[in-house]
Design a protein around this motif. Structure first.
Motif, PDB file in Angstrom:
ATOM      1  N   HIS A 138      22.553  54.597   9.544  1.00  0.00           N
ATOM      2  CA  HIS A 138      23.947  54.545   9.100  1.00  0.00           C
ATOM      3  C   HIS A 138      24.807  55.291  10.104  1.00  0.00           C
ATOM      4  CE1 HIS A 138      27.140  54.149   6.061  1.00  0.00           C
ATOM      5  NE2 HIS A 138      27.600  55.228   6.660  1.00  0.00           N
ATOM      6  N   LEU A 139      25.796  54.570  10.648  1.00  0.00           N
ATOM      7  CA  LEU A 139      26.616  55.136  11.719  1.00  0.00           C
ATOM      8  C   LEU A 139      28.054  55.315  11.279  1.00  0.00           C
ATOM      9  CD1 LEU A 139      25.823  53.057  14.937  1.00  0.00           C
ATOM     10  CD2 LEU A 139      25.732  55.530  14.745  1.00  0.00           C
ATOM     11  N   GLY A 140      28.693  56.311  11.787  1.00  0.00           N
ATOM     12  CA  GLY A 140      30.148  56.482  11.712  1.00  0.00           C
ATOM     13  C   GLY A 140      30.776  56.147  10.377  1.00  0.00           C
ATOM     14  N   GLU A 141      31.882  55.403  10.442  1.00  0.00           N
ATOM     15  CA  GLU A 141      32.632  55.059   9.241  1.00  0.00           C
ATOM     16  C   GLU A 141      32.319  53.645   8.799  1.00  0.00           C
ATOM     17  OE1 GLU A 141      36.683  55.403  10.430  1.00  0.00           O
ATOM     18  OE2 GLU A 141      36.236  57.228  11.524  1.00  0.00           O
TER      19      GLU A 141
ATOM     20  N   ASN B 295       0.023  46.759   7.525  1.00  0.00           N
ATOM     21  CA  ASN B 295       0.690  45.461   7.559  1.00  0.00           C
ATOM     22  C   ASN B 295       2.159  45.569   8.000  1.00  0.00           C
ATOM     23  OD1 ASN B 295      -1.633  45.261   5.447  1.00  0.00           O
ATOM     24  ND2 ASN B 295      -1.229  43.173   6.153  1.00  0.00           N
ATOM     25  N   ILE B 296       2.448  46.673   8.684  1.00  0.00           N
ATOM     26  CA  ILE B 296       3.811  46.929   9.183  1.00  0.00           C
ATOM     27  C   ILE B 296       3.747  47.214  10.682  1.00  0.00           C
ATOM     28  CG2 ILE B 296       5.620  48.715   9.258  1.00  0.00           C
ATOM     29  CD1 ILE B 296       6.024  47.191   6.813  1.00  0.00           C
ATOM     30  N   ASN B 297       4.733  46.706  11.417  1.00  0.00           N
ATOM     31  CA  ASN B 297       4.900  47.115  12.805  1.00  0.00           C
ATOM     32  C   ASN B 297       6.351  47.594  12.980  1.00  0.00           C
ATOM     33  OD1 ASN B 297       4.687  47.595  15.507  1.00  0.00           O
ATOM     34  ND2 ASN B 297       4.225  45.468  16.099  1.00  0.00           N
ATOM     35  N   ILE B 298       6.535  48.885  13.193  1.00  0.00           N
ATOM     36  CA  ILE B 298       7.893  49.407  13.396  1.00  0.00           C
ATOM     37  C   ILE B 298       8.274  49.192  14.861  1.00  0.00           C
ATOM     38  CG2 ILE B 298       9.415  51.423  13.299  1.00  0.00           C
ATOM     39  CD1 ILE B 298       7.730  52.548  11.046  1.00  0.00           C
ATOM     40  N   LYS B 299       9.279  48.340  15.076  1.00  0.00           N
ATOM     41  CA  LYS B 299       9.603  47.911  16.440  1.00  0.00           C
ATOM     42  C   LYS B 299      10.895  48.469  16.999  1.00  0.00           C
ATOM     43  CE  LYS B 299       6.996  43.685  17.035  1.00  0.00           C
ATOM     44  NZ  LYS B 299       7.085  42.243  17.324  1.00  0.00           N
ATOM     45  N   GLY B 300      11.626  49.271  16.199  1.00  0.00           N
ATOM     46  CA  GLY B 300      12.848  49.832  16.755  1.00  0.00           C
ATOM     47  C   GLY B 300      13.882  50.117  15.702  1.00  0.00           C
ATOM     48  N   MET B 301      15.153  50.015  16.112  1.00  0.00           N
ATOM     49  CA  MET B 301      16.260  50.416  15.242  1.00  0.00           C
ATOM     50  C   MET B 301      17.398  49.408  15.236  1.00  0.00           C
ATOM     51  SD  MET B 301      16.640  54.346  16.404  1.00  0.00           S
ATOM     52  CE  MET B 301      18.125  54.570  15.439  1.00  0.00           C
ATOM     53  N   MET B 302      18.154  49.469  14.141  1.00  0.00           N
ATOM     54  CA  MET B 302      19.371  48.657  14.027  1.00  0.00           C
ATOM     55  C   MET B 302      20.520  49.556  13.576  1.00  0.00           C
ATOM     56  SD  MET B 302      21.552  46.871  11.693  1.00  0.00           S
ATOM     57  CE  MET B 302      21.006  45.819  10.350  1.00  0.00           C
ATOM     58  N   GLY B 303      21.728  49.260  14.058  1.00  0.00           N
ATOM     59  CA  GLY B 303      22.885  50.005  13.585  1.00  0.00           C
ATOM     60  C   GLY B 303      24.158  49.201  13.760  1.00  0.00           C
TER      61      GLY B 303
ATOM     62  N   ALA C 110      26.697  54.695  21.787  1.00  0.00           N
ATOM     63  CA  ALA C 110      26.021  55.612  22.711  1.00  0.00           C
ATOM     64  C   ALA C 110      25.149  56.606  21.947  1.00  0.00           C
ATOM     65  CB  ALA C 110      27.039  56.338  23.578  1.00  0.00           C
ATOM     66  N   SER C 111      25.642  57.065  20.792  1.00  0.00           N
ATOM     67  CA  SER C 111      24.847  58.032  20.029  1.00  0.00           C
ATOM     68  C   SER C 111      23.613  57.353  19.437  1.00  0.00           C
ATOM     69  CB  SER C 111      25.692  58.721  18.952  1.00  0.00           C
ATOM     70  OG  SER C 111      25.954  57.841  17.893  1.00  0.00           O
ATOM     71  N   LEU C 112      23.765  56.096  19.052  1.00  0.00           N
ATOM     72  CA  LEU C 112      22.611  55.340  18.545  1.00  0.00           C
ATOM     73  C   LEU C 112      21.571  55.144  19.652  1.00  0.00           C
ATOM     74  CD1 LEU C 112      21.201  53.697  16.342  1.00  0.00           C
ATOM     75  CD2 LEU C 112      22.716  51.790  16.840  1.00  0.00           C
TER      76      LEU C 112
ATOM     77  N   LYS D 203      21.095  56.985  22.226  1.00  0.00           N
ATOM     78  CA  LYS D 203      20.488  58.269  22.545  1.00  0.00           C
ATOM     79  C   LYS D 203      19.371  58.591  21.543  1.00  0.00           C
ATOM     80  CE  LYS D 203      21.938  62.984  23.723  1.00  0.00           C
ATOM     81  NZ  LYS D 203      21.687  63.789  22.504  1.00  0.00           N
ATOM     82  N   LEU D 204      19.667  58.368  20.271  1.00  0.00           N
ATOM     83  CA  LEU D 204      18.650  58.608  19.242  1.00  0.00           C
ATOM     84  C   LEU D 204      17.460  57.659  19.435  1.00  0.00           C
ATOM     85  CD1 LEU D 204      17.709  60.013  16.654  1.00  0.00           C
ATOM     86  CD2 LEU D 204      19.002  58.307  15.346  1.00  0.00           C
ATOM     87  N   PHE D 205      17.771  56.395  19.726  1.00  0.00           N
ATOM     88  CA  PHE D 205      16.726  55.404  19.961  1.00  0.00           C
ATOM     89  C   PHE D 205      15.785  55.853  21.087  1.00  0.00           C
ATOM     90  CE2 PHE D 205      15.546  51.741  22.671  1.00  0.00           C
ATOM     91  CZ  PHE D 205      14.693  51.058  21.802  1.00  0.00           C
ATOM     92  N   ASP D 206      16.371  56.287  22.190  1.00  0.00           N
ATOM     93  CA  ASP D 206      15.544  56.727  23.329  1.00  0.00           C
ATOM     94  C   ASP D 206      14.674  57.922  22.950  1.00  0.00           C
ATOM     95  OD1 ASP D 206      16.463  54.768  25.047  1.00  0.00           O
ATOM     96  OD2 ASP D 206      18.057  56.022  25.885  1.00  0.00           O
ATOM     97  N   ASP D 207      15.272  58.814  22.201  1.00  0.00           N
ATOM     98  CA  ASP D 207      14.552  60.004  21.767  1.00  0.00           C
ATOM     99  C   ASP D 207      13.357  59.628  20.877  1.00  0.00           C
ATOM    100  OD1 ASP D 207      14.018  62.688  21.270  1.00  0.00           O
ATOM    101  OD2 ASP D 207      15.310  62.729  19.504  1.00  0.00           O
TER     102      ASP D 207
END
Ligand SMILES: *Cc1c(COP(=O)(O)O)cnc(C)c1O
Length: 220
Positions: free
Chosen positions: A113-116, A144-152, A168-170, A172-176
């Motif tokens: 969950h991002l920003g406003e 039975n799950i493969n976590i492949k990344g993020m959405m925002g 950009a903040s998303l 950064k978190l993704f890379d981390d």
């Protein structure tokens, strides 16, 4: 017209993957997108996804991009390609359970969950980290799950600087998280961000998957 929009947008995206969001569009419009070569489609409601899956060619990869209720996971588990909207551990466990029943491994993204942003869906950074920490210690339970990344999603504002900052903040978190959790989730590599109004900004900020609806179908 649709084919022209598709081609232009694909060129603008470079290597980022395009998911055509088909919500509210007719089967005829979707068939035009399919005929132009597109195979990845996204829907935000289970019932619409179900109807379209039934009516359109079976080599389409269906993405669930909207809020998913736990009691509806069973309807899409047999065929869904990627669920972008995992927003709780309970939902993740339910997906795992339904995937097990149909003998599949279902790929998912964790929604931040991002920003406003208007929707109340998505996890805080803290929840997201907790979920991933939990998954490290319970990897066998999530077979039975493969976590492949993020959405925002960025806030729905005209202020490009703000949208840019949120993406950009998303990123950064993704890379981390990618650095930290890829020993456990080696396919953690998808960053799904950007829609019709902000995909150019999203790409600039490092998105590698965009979900675009209106910009494909609008006829100027
Ligand atoms: C509708 C929707 C999109 C696409 O929106 P457009 O502005 O039509 O490109 C992308 N992501 C989600 C989660 C959506 O619900």
């Amino acid at each position: 017209m649709i084919a022209d929009n598709l081609k232009r947008i694909q060129q603008e995206l470079g290597d980022a993957k395009l998911i055509v969001v088909s919500k509210y569009r007719s089967l005829n419009e979707l068939q035009q997108v399919y005929d132009a070569g597109q195979r990845d489609f996204g829907e935000n409601r289970v019932q619409a996804l179900q109807e379209r899956y039934d009516s359109l060619p079976k080599d389409i990869r269906w993405h669930m991009i909207g809020h998913l209720q736990r009691n509806k996971v069973k309807y899409i588990a047999p065929y869904v390609h990627l669920i972008h909207s995992v927003d709780s551990l309970k939902l993740l466990n339910q997906i795992n359970k339904e995937a097990h029943k149909v003998d599949r491994v279902i790929s998912v993204l964790l929604q931040l969950h991002l920003g406003e942003e208007e929707t109340k869906f998505g996890m805080t950074e803290k929840d997201l980290r907790e979920l991933l920490d939990w998954s490290v210690n319970n990897k066998e339970a999530l077979s039975n799950i493969n976590i492949k990344g993020m959405m925002g999603m960025a806030s729905n504002v005209d202020d490009t600087a703000q949208v840019s900052e949120e993406f950009a903040s998303l990123k950064k978190l993704f890379d981390d998280l990618k650095g930290k959790y890829s020993p456990v989730w080696p396919d953690f590599s998808i960053l799904s961000m950007g829609m019709s109004g902000d995909y150019k900004v999203a790409i600039r900020e490092g998105s590698n998957m965009v979900r675009i609806g209106s910009a494909i179908f609008s006829t100027f």
